[in-house]
Motif scaffolding. Structure first.
Motif, short mmCIF file in Angstrom:
data_model
loop_
_atom_site.label_atom_id
_atom_site.label_comp_id
_atom_site.label_asym_id
_atom_site.label_seq_id
_atom_site.Cartn_x
_atom_site.Cartn_y
_atom_site.Cartn_z
N VAL A 217 1.10 -0.34 0.02
CA VAL A 217 -0.15 0.12 0.10
C VAL A 217 0.36 0.96 -0.05
O VAL A 217 1.92 1.19 0.69
CB VAL A 217 -0.59 0.13 0.91
N ASP A 218 0.09 2.37 -0.32
CA ASP A 218 0.99 3.28 -0.96
C ASP A 218 1.01 3.93 0.24
O ASP A 218 0.08 4.34 1.64
CB ASP A 218 0.78 4.34 -1.58
N THR A 219 2.04 4.85 1.10
CA THR A 219 2.01 5.48 2.67
C THR A 219 2.97 6.84 2.78
O THR A 219 3.84 6.48 1.17
CB THR A 219 2.71 4.42 3.31
N GLY B 90 -6.22 -14.69 11.71
CA GLY B 90 -4.76 -14.90 11.86
C GLY B 90 -5.47 -13.44 12.69
O GLY B 90 -6.06 -12.86 13.13
N PRO B 91 -4.09 -12.60 13.36
CA PRO B 91 -3.99 -11.23 14.24
C PRO B 91 -4.53 -9.99 13.85
O PRO B 91 -4.01 -10.37 12.48
CB PRO B 91 -3.08 -10.89 14.88
N ASN B 92 -5.48 -9.47 14.22
CA ASN B 92 -5.07 -7.87 13.89
C ASN B 92 -4.10 -7.40 13.00
O ASN B 92 -2.95 -7.55 13.89
CB ASN B 92 -5.40 -6.93 14.60
N GLY B 93 -4.42 -6.54 12.32
CA GLY B 93 -3.55 -6.43 10.67
C GLY B 93 -2.11 -7.10 10.54
O GLY B 93 -1.53 -6.97 10.17
N SER B 94 -2.28 -8.03 11.21
CA SER B 94 -2.12 -8.97 10.02
C SER B 94 -1.84 -9.12 8.39
O SER B 94 -0.91 -9.94 7.81
CB SER B 94 -2.09 -10.54 10.01
N GLY B 95 -2.80 -8.59 7.79
CA GLY B 95 -2.79 -8.56 6.44
C GLY B 95 -4.34 -9.14 5.26
O GLY B 95 -4.43 -9.35 4.68
N LYS B 96 -5.31 -9.91 6.15
CA LYS B 96 -6.01 -10.38 6.41
C LYS B 96 -6.86 -9.86 5.43
O LYS B 96 -7.47 -10.13 4.36
CB LYS B 96 -7.21 -11.60 7.25
N SER B 97 -7.76 -9.02 5.47
CA SER B 97 -8.50 -7.71 4.44
C SER B 97 -7.44 -7.34 2.90
O SER B 97 -8.16 -7.22 2.59
CB SER B 97 -8.86 -6.41 5.71
N THR B 98 -6.46 -7.27 3.28
CA THR B 98 -5.55 -6.98 2.37
C THR B 98 -5.55 -7.92 1.15
O THR B 98 -5.76 -7.67 0.21
CB THR B 98 -4.16 -6.83 2.69
N1 LIG Z 1 -2.43 3.25 4.01
C1 LIG Z 1 -1.71 1.95 4.83
N2 LIG Z 1 -0.43 2.92 5.84
C2 LIG Z 1 -0.01 1.95 6.24
N3 LIG Z 1 -0.12 0.71 6.86
C3 LIG Z 1 -1.46 0.32 6.09
C4 LIG Z 1 -2.45 1.06 5.00
N4 LIG Z 1 -3.32 0.59 4.55
C5 LIG Z 1 -3.12 -0.60 5.41
N5 LIG Z 1 -2.37 -0.88 5.76
C6 LIG Z 1 -1.94 -1.57 7.46
O1 LIG Z 1 -1.86 -3.42 6.60
C7 LIG Z 1 -2.06 -3.89 7.86
C8 LIG Z 1 -3.24 -5.15 7.29
O2 LIG Z 1 -4.50 -4.19 7.60
P1 LIG Z 1 -5.57 -5.22 7.06
O3 LIG Z 1 -6.40 -4.24 7.36
O4 LIG Z 1 -5.52 -5.83 5.98
O5 LIG Z 1 -5.97 -6.28 8.89
P2 LIG Z 1 -6.67 -6.91 9.08
O6 LIG Z 1 -6.17 -8.59 9.04
O7 LIG Z 1 -7.20 -7.19 7.40
O8 LIG Z 1 -6.70 -6.62 10.19
P3 LIG Z 1 -8.59 -6.86 11.56
O9 LIG Z 1 -7.92 -7.97 12.21
O10 LIG Z 1 -8.30 -5.41 12.08
O11 LIG Z 1 -9.02 -6.50 10.07
C9 LIG Z 1 -2.28 -2.89 8.66
O12 LIG Z 1 -1.11 -3.01 10.26
C10 LIG Z 1 -2.22 -1.80 8.78
O13 LIG Z 1 -2.27 -0.74 9.32
#
Ligand SMILES: Nc1ncnc2c1ncn2[C@@H]1O[C@H](COP(=O)(O)OP(=O)(O)OP(=O)(O)O)[C@@H](O)[C@H]1O
Ligand SMILES: [Mg+2]
Lengths: 402, 253
Positions: free
Chosen positions: B13-15, B40-48
Motif C-alpha cells: 500500500v502507498d504510505t 490471524g491477528p489484527n493487522g496481519s493482512g487478512k483484509s488486504t
Molecule cells: N495506507 C496505509 N498505510 C500504512 N499502513 C496501512 C495502510 N493501509 C493498511 N495498512 C496496514 O496494513 C496492515 C494490514 O491491514 P489489514 O486490514 O489487511 O489487516 P487485517 O488482518 O484485516 O486486520 P483486522 O483483523 O483488524 O481486520 C495493517 O497493519 C494496516 O495498518
C-alpha cells in the motif's frame, strides 16, 4: 461596499401597504444589497463585490453596460390550464411591483427599465387546477440581449402548478415576481435547458401570504452562464416555502444560484434543498444560501442544504450557507453544505458485484439525485429529471470527460 | 470443478513513507467444494488479501498471481473478476446513498448473468433471499447499506452471496459484530451456498466461534502477511486454546 443594507426602509408599499401591516423594524443585514429602481444606485460591478465575486462578469455579454435589452430573438408558447390566465400586458397596465420587489442589482434594474410588457400568469381565486400551465420560451440567438418580466399570481386559496421552460440560445435578463395570496398553494417550476451559448441572469422574488405554501423547483442544465437570484419574504403568519434545485454543470459552464429566505413574519417556514453535479474542465457552480430571521419572525422554522457531487477533475463547486438570526424565539434553524468527489468506495462496492464501471457511475449519480427528485413530487418532472441526468452522463461519456 | 490459486502474492500500500509491503508471498489453492478458514491477528493482512483478490484500487500487486481456472484475474477489472465468478463479502460493507437494494441487486444479477433476470420470479427470489437472512422485504426499497446496523449489513452480504451465487466467495470477517442469532443466520446462509457442492469458500475470521457453525476443511494461520501454518479443523481448536502468540513471535524473528 454594497453588502450592508436596510432592506425594509426602501421597500415600497406597493400591493397592500404590506410593510406597514407587518411593521417590520429595520435590520442591519449583510445578506443582500439595498434595492432601488434608480439605475444610478447600482454602479457597474467590478467583480470584487460580495454578490458578484463568483460570477464571470466578462461572459455576461454587456448586460451591465451597453447591451440594449430590446432583443426579439425568441418565441413564447403558452399552454394554460383552465382556471389560469396567461397574457402579455403592457407595463403601464401591469401589476408589476405587487410582490414588493425592488431591483437589487444593476442587471435587474436595467431589465426592469427595459421591459415593455409583463407576462402575467394568474391563478383565479379558489381555483384548484390539476393540469400544469406551461410557458415555453425558446431563444433563437444570443446577439441581441432581451429583457423579460414575469409575474405569477396565485390568488387566495388557489392551487396550481406553473412550469416555465427555457431553451435555445439567448442573452436574457429577467425579473420574475411571484405572489401567493392567503392560503394559496403554488408549485412553480423553472427549467433552464438552454443551449451552450445562452446567458441568463434572472432575479426572482416571491411574496408568500398567510398560510400560503410555495414550492419552487429550479432545474438548471444548460447555458454558458446562468445566474439565478431567488428571494422570498412573507406577509402573514404560517406561510411556507420549499425551494428545490437540481443542476448539472458541464465543461466551461457557470451555474450560480443565490437564495434568500427573508423571514419577515412569525410562524413561517423555509426549506431549501439544492443538489448539483459537475463534470468537465472549468465546470463551476455556486450556491449561496442566505436566510434572515427577523426580530418579528418568532416561531419560524428554516433549514437549508446544498450538496454537490464533483464527478471529474477541473470542476469546482462553491457553496456558502449563511444564517442571520435576530430572534431567539424560533422553532428551528439549520443548514448543511457538502461537496464531495466521486467516491471510489461506492464504485468498488458496486463493481465488486459485477456491475461495469460506467453503469456503477450512473447508479451513484442517479442515487445522489434520488432523494431530491422524490421530494420534488411534481408529476412528470420526476421522469424528466431522470432522463436529463441520464442525458448529461451520456453526453459526458461521449466527450470522454468521465 | 474450479480452482482458485493464489501464488506468491506480494501486495503493497502507498504510505507517506513510500510503498509498504503488507502481503509477503501468500500461497494458497482452493478447489470448489472446499471451505478454507484463514485466521490471524489484527493487522496481519487478512483484509488486504481479500481486497487484493477482488481488485480494490488501494492495493498494488508487486508480485505473484491469482489464477481462477488458470486465468490470471489480477489482469481483470473489479467487475470482470466478479463476473468471472468471484465474490467478496466485505468486513465493512459500503453505504451507497440513493441506490435501492432492489435496483442494485437487479443490476448486479443482470451483469453477472449477462441477461436480466425473469421479472416474474426475480422479486420473489429477492424477497426470499432477504427473508432467509431475516431481513424484512422492506429492505429492498432502502438505499444500499445506508443506515443498516452492522449485523444487517453482514446479512445483506450473505443475501447477495445467495442471489449472485459465485464460484468462489471470500468472506472477510462476516462473523464479527454479530450476535449469536445473527451468527447462526449468516452461517446457515453460507452452508446453503456450500451445500451446492461445487462452490469454494475462503472464510476470513478472527475468532473460532463461527467455525462451530461452518465446518472448514482447512484452517490456515495468517501472520505478518503470509500463511504461517496450515492444517485441518483441529488447528482452530489449538488456536482457540493457545492464541496466535507463538506464530507472531516466530514471524518477528
Ligand atoms: N495506507 C496505509 N498505510 C500504512 N499502513 C496501512 C495502510 N493501509 C493498511 N495498512 C496496514 O496494513 C496492515 C494490514 O491491514 P489489514 O486490514 O489487511 O489487516 P487485517 O488482518 O484485516 O486486520 P483486522 O483483523 O483488524 O481486520 C495493517 O497493519 C494496516 O495498518
Ligand atoms: Mg480485516
Amino acid at each position: 461596499m454594497s453588502g450592508t443594507t436596510d432592506a425594509v426602509a426602501t421597500r415600497p408599499t406597493a400591493g397592500s401597504d404590506l410593510a406597514q401591516v407587518l411593521e417590520l423594524s429595520p435590520v442591519e443585514s449583510h445578506l443582500h444589497p439595498e434595492g432601488s429602481f434608480d439605475l444610478a444606485d447600482h454602479p457597474v460591478p467590478t467583480g470584487l463585490e460580495e454578490i458578484w465575486r463568483f460570477t464571470p462578469l466578462k461572459r455576461l455579454k454587456d448586460l451591465h453596460t451597453e447591451a440594449a435589452l430590446d432583443g426579439d430573438q425568441y418565441t413564447v408558447a403558452v399552454d394554460a390550464a383552465e382556471g389560469v390566465t396567461a397574457v402579455s400586458v403592457p407595463v403601464a397596465e401591469s401589476a408589476r411591483g405587487v410582490s414588493g420587489y425592488v431591483p437589487n442589482d444593476r442587471i435587474s434594474a436595467r431589465a426592469w427599465d427595459a421591459a415593455q410588457s409583463v407576462f402575467e400568469i394568474t391563478v383565479a381565486k379558489d381555483a384548484v387546477v390539476e393540469e400544469p400551465t406551461y410557458v415555453r420560451l425558446t431563444g433563437t440567438g444570443t446577439e441581441k440581449a432581451a429583457a423579460g418580466q414575469l409575474l405569477v399570481r396565485a390568488r387566495a386559496f388557489s392551487h396550481a402548478t406553473v412550469v416555465v421552460e427555457y431553451s435555445g440560445s439567448a442573452t436574457w435578463a429577467e425579473n420574475i415576481e411571484v405572489v401567493l395570496e392567503d392560503g394559496a398553494q403554488l408549485t412553480f417550476v423553472t427549467i433552464q435547458d438552454w443551449a451552450d451559448d445562452a446567458v441568463h441572469v434572472v432575479t426572482q422574488h416571491s411574496r408568500v401570504g398567510r398560510d400560503a405554501s410555495f414550492k419552487h423547483v429550479a432545474v438548471t442544465l444548460g447555458g454558458d452562464v446562468v445566474r439565478a437570484s431567488t428571494s422570498t419574504d412573507y406577509v402573514g403568519t404560517g406561510g411556507g416555502v420549499e425551494l428545490f434545485g437540481v443542476y448539472f454543470a458541464d465543461a466551461g459552464q457557470h451555474i450560480e444560484h443565490r437564495l434568500f429566505a427573508d423571514h419577515t413574519a412569525p410562524k413561517t417556514r423555509s426549506n431549501v434543498l439544492y443538489k448539483g453535479a459537475l463534470q468537465g474542465q472549468d465546470a463551476h457552480t455556486v450556491w449561496i444560501g442566505n436566510v434572515l430571521i427577523r426580530k418579528e419572525a418568532e416561531g419560524i422554522e428554516t433549514f437549508e442544504q446544498n450538496d454537490n457531487l464533483v464527478l471529474t477533475d477541473g470542476a469546482k463547486a462553491d457553496s456558502v450557507p449563511n444564517l442571520e438570526i435576530e430572534t431567539g424565539e424560533i422553532e428551528g434553524a439549520g443548514h448543511a453544505s457538502t461537496t464531495g468527489r466521486f467516491d471510489d468506495q461506492h464504485l468498488f462496492y458496486l463493481q465488486s458485484r459485477g456491475i461495469p464501471e460506467d453503469e456503477a457511475r450512473r447508479l451513484v449519480v442517479h442515487g445522489f439525485f434520488n432523494d431530491i427528485i422524490r421530494k420534488i413530487g411534481v408529476p412528470h418532472l420526476q421522469e424528466r429529471l431522470e432522463a436529463a441526468i441520464e442525458a448529461e452522463l451520456s453526453a459526458a461519456e461521449r466527450a470522454g470527460a468521465l | 470443478m474450479s480452482t482458485l490459486e493464489i501464488k506468491n502474492l506480494h501486495v503493497t500500500v502507498d504510505t507517506e513513507d513510500g510503498a509498504k509491503e503488507i502481503l509477503r508471498g501468500v500461497n494458497l489453492t482452493i478447489k470448489s467444494g472446499e471451505v478454507h478458514a484463514i485466521m490471524g491477528p489484527n493487522g496481519s493482512g487478512k483484509s488486504t488479501l481479500a481486497y487484493s483478490i477482488a481488485g480494490h484500487p488501494k492495493y498494488t500487486i508487486s508480485d505473484g498471481e491469482v489464477l481462477l481456472d488458470g486465468q490470471n484475474i489480477l489482469e481483470l477489472s473489479v467487475d470482470q473478476r466478479a463476473r468471472a465468478g468471484l465474490f467478496l463479502a466485505m468486513q465493512y460493507p459500503v453505504e451507497v446513498p440513493g441506490v435501492s437494494v432492489a435496483n442494485f441487486l437487479r443490476t448486479a444479477k443482470t451483469a453477472i448473468d449477462g441477461e436480466a433476470p425473469k421479472l416474474r420470479t426475480w422479486v420473489k427470489d429477492v424477497n426470499a433471499a432477504l427473508e432467509r437472512v431475516t431481513l424484512d422485504p422492506t429492505f429492498a426499497q432502502r438505499s444500499v447499506n445506508e443506515g443498516f446496523s452492522g449485523g444487517e449489513k453482514k446479512r445483506h452480504e450473505i443475501a447477495q452471496l445467495e442471489l449472485l451465487n459465485p464460484k468462489f466467495a471470500v468472506l472477510d470477517e462476516t462473523d464479527s459484530g454479530l450476535d449469536i442469532d445473527a451468527l447462526r443466520v449468516v452461517s446457515d446462509g453460507v452452508n446453503r451456498y456450500t451445500a451446492q457442492g461445487d462452490r469454494g469458500v475462503l472464510l476470513i475470521t478472527h475468532y473460532t466461534r463461527i467455525l462451530r457453525y461452518i465446518e472448514p476443511d482447512f484452517v490456515h494461520v495468517f501472520v505478518a502477511g503470509r500463511l504461517a501454518e496450515s492444517g485441518g479443523k483441529e488447528l482452530a481448536d489449538q488456536l482457540e486454546a493457545e492464541g496466535y502468540d507463538k506464530y507472531v513471535k516466530a514471524a518477528s524473528v
